[in-house]
Scaffold this active site. Structure first.
Site, PDB file in Angstrom:
ATOM      1  N   SER A   6       0.989  -1.143  -0.081  1.00 52.83           N
ATOM      2  CA  SER A   6      -0.003  -0.091   0.098  1.00 52.83           C
ATOM      3  C   SER A   6       1.001   1.194   0.060  1.00 52.83           C
ATOM      4  CB  SER A   6      -0.702  -0.039   1.223  1.00 52.83           C
ATOM      5  OG  SER A   6      -1.211   1.161   1.763  1.00 52.83           O
ATOM      6  N   HIS A  31      -1.378  -1.995  -4.525  1.00 57.60           N
ATOM      7  CA  HIS A  31      -2.618  -1.723  -3.655  1.00 57.60           C
ATOM      8  C   HIS A  31      -2.825  -0.603  -3.562  1.00 57.60           C
ATOM      9  CE1 HIS A  31      -5.849  -2.770  -0.941  1.00 57.60           C
ATOM     10  NE2 HIS A  31      -5.603  -1.909  -0.044  1.00 57.60           N
ATOM     11  N   ASP A  33      -5.048   2.781  -1.985  1.00 60.67           N
ATOM     12  CA  ASP A  33      -5.805   3.205  -0.947  1.00 60.67           C
ATOM     13  C   ASP A  33      -6.586   4.548  -1.377  1.00 60.67           C
ATOM     14  OD1 ASP A  33      -3.881   1.524   1.090  1.00 60.67           O
ATOM     15  OD2 ASP A  33      -5.845   0.545   0.777  1.00 60.67           O
ATOM     16  N   MET A  35      -9.238   7.153  -0.579  1.00 60.84           N
ATOM     17  CA  MET A  35     -10.368   7.753   0.182  1.00 60.84           C
ATOM     18  C   MET A  35     -10.773   8.955  -0.066  1.00 60.84           C
ATOM     19  SD  MET A  35      -7.878   6.634   3.859  1.00 60.84           S
ATOM     20  CE  MET A  35      -6.981   5.317   3.537  1.00 60.84           C
ATOM     21  N   HIS A  68      -8.512  -0.027  -3.625  1.00 64.41           N
ATOM     22  CA  HIS A  68      -9.389  -0.171  -2.304  1.00 64.41           C
ATOM     23  C   HIS A  68     -10.232   1.089  -2.275  1.00 64.41           C
ATOM     24  CE1 HIS A  68      -9.326  -0.799   2.206  1.00 64.41           C
ATOM     25  NE2 HIS A  68     -10.363  -0.855   1.812  1.00 64.41           N
ATOM     26  N   MET A  70     -12.232   3.378  -0.600  1.00 62.24           N
ATOM     27  CA  MET A  70     -12.856   3.780   0.984  1.00 62.24           C
ATOM     28  C   MET A  70     -13.454   4.919   0.724  1.00 62.24           C
ATOM     29  SD  MET A  70      -9.417   2.680   2.960  1.00 62.24           S
ATOM     30  CE  MET A  70      -8.374   2.616   1.587  1.00 62.24           C
ATOM     31  N   MET A 139     -10.165  -6.642   6.367  1.00 59.03           N
ATOM     32  CA  MET A 139      -9.578  -5.370   6.944  1.00 59.03           C
ATOM     33  C   MET A 139      -9.155  -5.999   8.463  1.00 59.03           C
ATOM     34  SD  MET A 139      -9.023  -3.205   4.933  1.00 59.03           S
ATOM     35  CE  MET A 139      -8.395  -2.025   6.118  1.00 59.03           C
ATOM     36  N   ASP A 181      -5.659  -7.093   5.117  1.00 55.58           N
ATOM     37  CA  ASP A 181      -5.141  -5.490   5.063  1.00 55.58           C
ATOM     38  C   ASP A 181      -5.007  -4.938   6.185  1.00 55.58           C
ATOM     39  OD1 ASP A 181      -6.198  -2.837   2.879  1.00 55.58           O
ATOM     40  OD2 ASP A 181      -4.596  -2.870   4.087  1.00 55.58           O
TER      41      ASP A 181
HETATM   42  C1  DX5 Z   1      -5.972   1.355   5.717  1.00 53.58           C
HETATM   43  C2  DX5 Z   1      -5.575   0.816   4.323  1.00 53.58           C
HETATM   44  C3  DX5 Z   1      -4.619  -0.143   4.257  1.00 53.58           C
HETATM   45  C4  DX5 Z   1      -3.170   0.440   5.036  1.00 53.58           C
HETATM   46  C5  DX5 Z   1      -2.130  -0.588   5.325  1.00 53.58           C
HETATM   47  O1  DX5 Z   1      -6.912   2.129   5.550  1.00 53.58           O
HETATM   48  O2  DX5 Z   1      -6.754   0.288   3.582  1.00 53.58           O
HETATM   49  O3  DX5 Z   1      -4.121  -0.632   2.941  1.00 53.58           O
HETATM   50  O4  DX5 Z   1      -2.717   1.486   4.190  1.00 53.58           O
HETATM   51  O5  DX5 Z   1      -0.899   0.102   5.878  1.00 53.58           O
HETATM   52  P1  DX5 Z   1      -0.257  -0.718   7.116  1.00 53.58           P
HETATM   53  O6  DX5 Z   1       0.205  -2.048   6.420  1.00 53.58           O
HETATM   54  O7  DX5 Z   1       0.883   0.246   7.399  1.00 53.58           O
HETATM   55  O8  DX5 Z   1      -1.288  -1.039   8.181  1.00 53.58           O
HETATM   56 ZN    ZN Z   2      -6.168  -0.740   1.950  1.00 56.31          ZN
END
Ligand code: DX5
Ligand code: ZN
Length: 226
Positions: A6, A31, A33, A35, A68, A70, A139, A181
């Site tokens: 990520s 991956h 993320d 948001m 991903h 969110m 998650m 994740d």
């Molecule tokens: C959290 C994300 C994850 C996160 C993982 O909202 O969906 O992908 O970035 O990061 P680490 O491995 O640092 O928890």
């Molecule tokens: Zn993620």
């Protein structure tokens, strides 16, 4: 077990180099993320389709790229991520009304469909759709940022999906991938592999100022006995 970075803890002004470094280290899955500043509890904004397209162009067609989502309105705006070139859209079951409808739309566009559950969401919400899903993501942190602590209580849910997917494959059904994740590091990677996870997202455990992506990945692979 596949390790996919990520990029939340990366320097966004250096993302091209970070991608080059990840690929040189043997990473074959990225991956991303997304948001929207509304859906996750701490109202984080990360990036959208424009940055994803740049990453797609940088890593080339042979690296698998998932996003991903969110976001509050995944059912309205999923298509711009497909247009940006992702191989898979992973949507939150908590944010989608018509789950089967979104899976079908993604497949109609030739995009793989993944469903992700927050820690508090029960596996039963997604089991009815499992045969259509290319991936289920459990998650192990509450979505919102990188660097959070791993939630070992996600073991039962993860093993529930492992058993359901194995039964589905046994019956000649889809080989849905199982991903985890959040908070995955060298010290717990073997633990989640034993739960039956096939893909682990690693953010701060791979992209940090302790070591290079290659060094951090090698440490995780050693922990996995790879
Ligand atoms: C959290 C994300 C994850 C996160 C993982 O909202 O969906 O992908 O970035 O990061 P680490 O491995 O640092 O928890
Ligand atoms: Zn993620």
């Amino acid at each position: 077990m596949i390790i996919t970075p990520s990029i939340l803890t990366a320097n966004f002004c250096e993302l091209g180099k970070t991608m080059d470094e990840a690929i040189a280290a043997g990473i074959e899955w990225i991956h991303l993320d997304v948001m929207d500043g509304n859906w996750v509890v701490n109202r984080t904004i990360t990036f959208g389709p424009a940055l994803i397209k740049s990453i797609r162009d940088r890593v080339g067609p042979n690296v698998f790229v998932d996003c991903h989502l969110m976001v509050t309105n995944a059912e309205e705006n999923w298509e711009q991520y497909v247009d940006a070139g992702v191989d898979m859209v992973i949507f939150h079951v908590e944010a989608v009304e018509d789950i089967q409808g979104l899976i079908d739309k993604l497949h109609a566009r030739g995009c793989q469909a993944g469903a992700v559950l927050n820690p508090a969401t029960d596996a039963s919400t997604i089991l009815p759709y499992l045969s259509s899903l290319d991936l289920v993501l459990v998650m192990s942190v509450v979505p919102g940022k990188g660097g959070q602590s791993f939630m070992p209580e996600m073991e039962e849910k993860t093993r529930t999906f492992r058993a359901a997917i194995d039964a589905q494959i046994e019956d000649g059904g889809r080989a849905t991938k199982l991903m985890i994740d959040g908070g995955i590091k060298a010290h717990n990677a073997a633990q989640v592999a034993e739960w039956g996870v096939e893909v682990a997202v690693v953010g701060s455990g791979l992209i940090n100022d302790k070591g290079s992506i290659g060094e951090n990945l090698a440490e995780i692979h050693r922990a996995l006995g790879a």
